[in-house]
Design a protein around this motif. Structure first.
Motif, short mmCIF file in Angstrom:
data_model
loop_
_atom_site.label_atom_id
_atom_site.label_comp_id
_atom_site.label_asym_id
_atom_site.label_seq_id
_atom_site.Cartn_x
_atom_site.Cartn_y
_atom_site.Cartn_z
N MET A 192 0.85 -1.21 0.00
CA MET A 192 0.00 0.00 0.00
C MET A 192 0.88 1.26 0.00
O MET A 192 0.64 2.21 -0.74
N ALA A 193 1.93 1.24 0.84
CA ALA A 193 2.82 2.41 0.93
C ALA A 193 3.57 2.61 -0.38
O ALA A 193 3.71 3.74 -0.87
N ALA A 194 4.02 1.50 -0.97
CA ALA A 194 4.74 1.61 -2.25
C ALA A 194 3.78 2.11 -3.33
O ALA A 194 4.15 2.93 -4.18
N GLY A 195 2.54 1.63 -3.30
CA GLY A 195 1.53 2.07 -4.28
C GLY A 195 1.25 3.56 -4.16
O GLY A 195 1.14 4.27 -5.17
N MET A 196 1.15 4.06 -2.94
CA MET A 196 0.93 5.50 -2.73
C MET A 196 2.10 6.30 -3.30
O MET A 196 1.91 7.34 -3.94
N ALA A 197 3.32 5.81 -3.03
CA ALA A 197 4.51 6.53 -3.52
C ALA A 197 4.51 6.52 -5.05
O ALA A 197 4.82 7.53 -5.69
N LEU A 198 4.14 5.39 -5.62
CA LEU A 198 4.11 5.29 -7.08
C LEU A 198 3.12 6.30 -7.67
O LEU A 198 3.45 7.05 -8.59
N LEU A 199 1.90 6.31 -7.12
CA LEU A 199 0.89 7.21 -7.70
C LEU A 199 1.29 8.67 -7.50
O LEU A 199 0.97 9.53 -8.33
N GLY A 200 2.02 8.94 -6.43
CA GLY A 200 2.53 10.30 -6.22
C GLY A 200 3.46 10.75 -7.34
O GLY A 200 3.53 11.92 -7.69
N GLU A 201 4.18 9.80 -7.90
CA GLU A 201 5.11 10.12 -9.00
C GLU A 201 4.43 10.11 -10.37
O GLU A 201 4.93 10.70 -11.32
N LEU A 202 3.30 9.41 -10.44
CA LEU A 202 2.65 9.20 -11.74
C LEU A 202 1.67 10.36 -12.01
O LEU A 202 0.46 10.19 -11.96
N ASN A 203 2.27 11.52 -12.29
CA ASN A 203 1.45 12.72 -12.49
C ASN A 203 1.34 13.02 -13.99
O ASN A 203 1.83 12.25 -14.83
N GLU A 204 0.71 14.12 -14.32
CA GLU A 204 0.48 14.45 -15.74
C GLU A 204 1.79 14.51 -16.52
O GLU A 204 1.87 14.04 -17.65
N SER A 205 2.83 15.10 -15.90
CA SER A 205 4.07 15.23 -16.69
C SER A 205 4.70 13.85 -16.93
O SER A 205 5.36 13.63 -17.95
N ALA A 206 4.49 12.92 -16.00
CA ALA A 206 4.99 11.55 -16.22
C ALA A 206 4.28 10.94 -17.44
O ALA A 206 4.93 10.35 -18.32
N PHE A 207 2.97 11.09 -17.50
CA PHE A 207 2.24 10.53 -18.65
C PHE A 207 2.64 11.23 -19.95
O PHE A 207 2.71 10.59 -21.01
N GLU A 208 2.92 12.54 -19.86
CA GLU A 208 3.36 13.26 -21.07
C GLU A 208 4.70 12.71 -21.57
O GLU A 208 4.91 12.53 -22.76
N HIS A 209 5.61 12.46 -20.63
CA HIS A 209 6.92 11.93 -21.01
C HIS A 209 6.76 10.56 -21.67
O HIS A 209 7.36 10.28 -22.73
N LEU A 210 5.92 9.71 -21.09
CA LEU A 210 5.72 8.37 -21.66
C LEU A 210 5.08 8.47 -23.05
O LEU A 210 5.45 7.72 -23.97
N ALA A 211 4.15 9.41 -23.21
CA ALA A 211 3.48 9.58 -24.52
C ALA A 211 4.49 10.06 -25.57
O ALA A 211 4.48 9.59 -26.71
N PHE A 212 5.39 10.94 -25.14
CA PHE A 212 6.42 11.44 -26.06
C PHE A 212 7.31 10.27 -26.53
O PHE A 212 7.59 10.09 -27.72
N LEU A 213 7.74 9.44 -25.56
CA LEU A 213 8.61 8.31 -25.91
C LEU A 213 7.85 7.30 -26.79
O LEU A 213 8.40 6.74 -27.74
N SER A 214 6.58 7.10 -26.45
CA SER A 214 5.78 6.13 -27.18
C SER A 214 5.59 6.57 -28.64
O SER A 214 5.70 5.76 -29.57
N ASP A 215 5.36 7.86 -28.85
CA ASP A 215 5.20 8.37 -30.23
C ASP A 215 6.50 8.20 -31.01
O ASP A 215 6.50 7.81 -32.17
N ARG A 216 7.61 8.49 -30.33
CA ARG A 216 8.91 8.37 -31.01
C ARG A 216 9.16 6.89 -31.41
O ARG A 216 9.63 6.60 -32.50
N LEU A 217 8.82 6.00 -30.49
CA LEU A 217 9.00 4.57 -30.76
C LEU A 217 8.10 4.11 -31.90
O LEU A 217 8.53 3.40 -32.81
N THR A 218 6.82 4.53 -31.85
CA THR A 218 5.88 4.11 -32.91
C THR A 218 6.37 4.57 -34.26
O THR A 218 6.41 3.79 -35.23
#
Ligand SMILES: Cc1ncc(COP(=O)(O)O)c(C=O)c1O
Length: 445
Positions: A325-351
């Protein structure tokens, strides 16, 4: 035509020459366990044994370094040895590892998931995705008073008898594509394991509507994993399945065990659908064992011991484990909009990079890439259903897998479920694209 097995020898020889310690470790493992520590670890000729992991890298016991595109069967998204996870876990270890009572941290994680996922009003935790679908199916059956469930051919929802049916059926046994048979996936299932399940074909609205209408009197729920990034999906298809279930008064259970890594509100927010129940697992434990199921409050109320109408008991010694539970909370704390933007940027480049090399390759390859998950199929025709995916040349898949290991890239075994993590940057993506291009050259006549 499938590649001949003899073509694999050079890739395998190179692999063996670079991993002698892993070979010895594998022998030792097999002397006390049936082959490997768990089925998914195995690939031929033997898996590397990992010494340690850091950021987006794995290091094996022979001293080889790999960029990790497997990310623990998609369960890791922050990368390894992340300071926020380490800190949260260390603090929780000091407070208590396992105690027979709630510690508050489970309410925090439940609140955060309910905040993010609109359809989830109430949630319960367990230890794996398998347990999540087991309990959610039971809940759907109890709520509706009906005992059949429907799932899609090729869909995996965990390893219990209710759902491990037609996961990878032999096409000789699978029946017609517009009326698929229910085929047990594993040995040891009772002969009646297929009696309470209806199998649906992917990406075919008309047939799905017909089969569901035929069974509507008996169906408790439809289980759907949109498989984004694993198989190319049409969001309209997913939305149509939602409409069909609603029209027929059948619950829709969305399996977000992988899908939740797609967006802050889960893949359901991307597809703009509201399922009745959702199952979670993988990333929400920050790398620790976890599963969860949640949804409409009136459904979840069947589990509430303060409610006189409660008809189900879900527990489990390690469910809602405070460290997870504690690890999950820490994870979601890091998984913010800019994290998803970074992943989307990498994913587009890969595609873009993959499409570019695959268009110019003499070897036919189909790619699925969505959010941070991607897969390849070595076949000429587009892959839209499980049956299309069966045409993928498994010998080529394995040869490319070994050729990528040789170049320092660790992908999902079978290349069917690969993913990105946050510490990756353009260099890792461009390096993988180049490594795949090199690997494909093996097939040039
Ligand atoms: C979509 C999906 N559902 C359920 C599961 C089962 O989860 P677990 O392995 O945690 O039991 C998996 C595992 O890969 C999965 O990919």
């Amino acid at each position: 035509m499938p590649t001949d097995i003899k073509d694999m020898i050079p890739a395998e020889e190179r692999y063996r020459s670079k991993t002698p310690r892993s070979h010895d470790a594998f022998k030792q493992m097999g002397s006390v366990m049936p082959g490997v520590a768990k089925g998914a670890y195995y690939y031929a000729p033997y898996p590397i044994t990992i010494d340690h992991a850091d950021g987006c890298y794995l290091y094996d016991i022979d001293g080889n370094q790999y960029v990790d595109f497997a990310n623990h069967h998609t369960a890791q998204i922050l990368g390894h040895n992340h300071p926020a996870i380490n800190e949260a876990v260390t603090q929780q270890l000091k407070k208590g590892i396992a105690v027979a009572g709630p510690m508050g941290v489970e309410t925090q994680l439940a609140s955060e998931i309910c905040r993010r996922v609109d359809s989830v009003e109430s949630i319960r935790f367990c230890n794996s995705g398998t347990e999540a679908t087991l309990h959610a199916v039971r809940l759907a059956r109890e709520y509706t008073g009906r005992y059949k469930i429907a799932k899609f051919e090729g869909g995996y929802h965990g390893s219990h008898d209710s759902v491990e049916i037609s996961v990878a059926p032999d096409l000789q046994k699978a029946g017609p594509s517009d009326r698929p048979n229910a085929v047990p996936t594993a040995g040891g299932m009772p002969p009646n394991a297929t009696e309470n399940i209806v199998i649906l074909p992917d990406n075919n609205e008309e047939v799905v509507e017909r089969i569901i209408a035929e069974h509507k009197q008996d169906l408790a729920c439809v289980l759907l994993d949109p498989k984004a990034g694993i198989m190319p999906q049409r969001p309209e298809f997913v939305r149509t399945v939602r409409e069909i279930t609603e029209k027929n008064d059948i619950l829709l259970m969305l399996d977000e065990i992988v899908g939740f890594r797609a967006a802050r509100g889960g893949i359901q927010s991307q597809y703009n659908i509201s399922p009745d129940l959702t199952t979670f697992g993988k990333i929400i434990g920050g790398g620790f064992p976890i599963g969860a199921f949640g949804g409409r409050k009136d459904l979840m109320a069947l589990l509430d011991p303060t409610n006189k109408g409660a008809r189900l008991f879900q527990s489990g010694t390690f469910s809602a484990h405070p460290v997870a539970m504690a690890a999950g909370m820490a994870l979601l704390g890091e998984l913010n909009e800019s994290a998803f933007e970074h992943l989307a940027f990498l994913s587009d480049r890969l595609t873009d990079g993959l499409n570019h090399i695959f268009i110019h390759s003499s070897t036919p390859v189909q790619v699925a890439c969505s959010a941070s998950t991607f897969s390849f199929y070595f076949t000429e025709h587009p892959v839209r259903t499980y049956r299309d995916s069966v045409a993928s040349d498994q010998v080529k898949v394995h040869q490319v897998f070994l050729a990528l290991l040789d170049q320092g890239y660790y992908l999902g075994n079978g290349l069917g479920m690969n993913c990105l993590s946050l510490p990756m940057n353009e260099t890792h993506i461009d390096g993988l694209i180049q490594a795949i291009e090199n690997a494909l050259e093996v097939f040039v006549e």
